[in-house]
Scaffold this motif. Sequence first.
Motif, PDB file in Angstrom:
ATOM      1  N   CYS A 193      -3.423   3.865  -2.422  1.00  0.00           N
ATOM      2  CA  CYS A 193      -3.187   2.889  -3.493  1.00  0.00           C
ATOM      3  C   CYS A 193      -2.791   1.545  -2.898  1.00  0.00           C
ATOM      4  O   CYS A 193      -1.947   1.493  -1.987  1.00  0.00           O
ATOM      5  CB  CYS A 193      -2.085   3.382  -4.420  1.00  0.00           C
ATOM      6  N   PHE A 194      -3.362   0.484  -3.432  1.00  0.00           N
ATOM      7  CA  PHE A 194      -3.065  -0.863  -2.956  1.00  0.00           C
ATOM      8  C   PHE A 194      -2.566  -1.731  -4.094  1.00  0.00           C
ATOM      9  O   PHE A 194      -3.069  -1.661  -5.214  1.00  0.00           O
ATOM     10  CB  PHE A 194      -4.303  -1.484  -2.302  1.00  0.00           C
ATOM     11  N   GLY A 195      -1.555  -2.549  -3.785  1.00  0.00           N
ATOM     12  CA  GLY A 195      -1.029  -3.489  -4.760  1.00  0.00           C
ATOM     13  C   GLY A 195      -0.481  -2.813  -5.997  1.00  0.00           C
ATOM     14  O   GLY A 195       0.332  -1.895  -5.929  1.00  0.00           O
ATOM     15  N   ALA A 238       0.836  -1.201   0.000  1.00  0.00           N
ATOM     16  CA  ALA A 238       0.000   0.000   0.000  1.00  0.00           C
ATOM     17  C   ALA A 238       0.867   1.246   0.000  1.00  0.00           C
ATOM     18  O   ALA A 238       2.015   1.227   0.433  1.00  0.00           O
ATOM     19  CB  ALA A 238      -0.917   0.003   1.226  1.00  0.00           C
ATOM     20  N   GLY A 239       0.303   2.339  -0.496  1.00  0.00           N
ATOM     21  CA  GLY A 239       1.000   3.621  -0.495  1.00  0.00           C
ATOM     22  C   GLY A 239      -0.013   4.747  -0.648  1.00  0.00           C
ATOM     23  O   GLY A 239      -1.130   4.522  -1.117  1.00  0.00           O
ATOM     24  N   LYS A 298       2.096   1.450  -8.464  1.00  0.00           N
ATOM     25  CA  LYS A 298       2.974   1.735  -9.604  1.00  0.00           C
ATOM     26  C   LYS A 298       2.607   3.049 -10.296  1.00  0.00           C
ATOM     27  O   LYS A 298       3.427   3.623 -11.021  1.00  0.00           O
ATOM     28  CB  LYS A 298       2.899   0.600 -10.635  1.00  0.00           C
ATOM     29  N   PHE A 299       1.370   3.507 -10.085  1.00  0.00           N
ATOM     30  CA  PHE A 299       0.897   4.681 -10.807  1.00  0.00           C
ATOM     31  C   PHE A 299       0.561   5.847  -9.874  1.00  0.00           C
ATOM     32  O   PHE A 299       0.026   6.860 -10.313  1.00  0.00           O
ATOM     33  CB  PHE A 299      -0.332   4.311 -11.642  1.00  0.00           C
ATOM     34  N   SER A 300       0.904   5.713  -8.579  1.00  0.00           N
ATOM     35  CA  SER A 300       0.541   6.745  -7.602  1.00  0.00           C
ATOM     36  C   SER A 300       1.242   8.068  -7.863  1.00  0.00           C
ATOM     37  O   SER A 300       0.729   9.130  -7.503  1.00  0.00           O
ATOM     38  CB  SER A 300       0.852   6.260  -6.183  1.00  0.00           C
TER      39      SER A 300
END
Length: 305
Positions: A57-59, A40-41, A63-65
């Motif tokens: 963002c999870f999983g 997560a982020g 990558k696109f956060s």
Amino acid sequence: MARRRRGLPVNGVLLLDKPKGLSSNHALQRARRLLQAQKAGHTGTLDPMATGLLPLCFGEATKFSAHLLEADKAYRTRVELGMVTDTGDAEGEVIERREVPRLSEADIEGVLARFRGEIEQVPPMHSALKHQGRKLYELAREGRTIERAARRVTVYDARLLALEVDALELEVRVSKGTYIRTLAEDIGRALGCGAHISALRRLKTGPFAASDGMLTLEALEALPDQAAREAALLPLDVLVAHLPRLEVDAAAAQRLTHGQPARVTHGLAAGETPRLYRDGAFLGLGTVTTPQEVAPKRLLSSAVA
């Protein structure tokens, strides 16, 4: 031997209504535990005293956060007049008190007009910006003040919602990197009485708005099971919905997911970054290299698999 990541392979975006008094990271970790997610982020922090829209963002979504870090934002804030604090908000110590003059809406509008458009803003010491590898707020807690260069930011709109004797409510729409605390301090200085913020709520960030269906941590916890919690997540590609969409055929998808450029008719300019899809399924991002070719840029692990 690689360590196995704990948790479930949860993928998607949660629009969290962050509560007051919780840091963005603590809110993220609580949501992560509720979703039992491996990874997560968040997409840019909110101060602990702030509330409102915090996309998590999870999983594979992590990558696109970064696409949201550059996003414009909108806030509602309460500005207390007559008191200056060392942090620019109500959590700091009062360092100066001044008399608040009688102010009309016209007075406020005259000052707000000076802060619309491109402005120079000096970042606050109580911020997560770094100096020689250390966050400024850590140095501020040690009583140190570091010279900070002014940065150019944009205030697209600053609108007065309510005016009281010693406070005002504002709604502002700003570019990335704009500190609302600093904006309020500068407005207070221009009014001649000083100011700090006592409440801050984020209403929008990039393509997302508070009205899009934010969930509180309590609401997420109240959902009946794991399936219901995962169903509350938005799909991965919402983070890159502003990029051009490009469908590819099976042969091109195979080459791209093996790290090779593929022949694709696209009509895009060299250097553009399209969203790639195969039969409607999101594969990730590509880079246009020639008028008839696209190379892989950032693909989903599931697409590669």
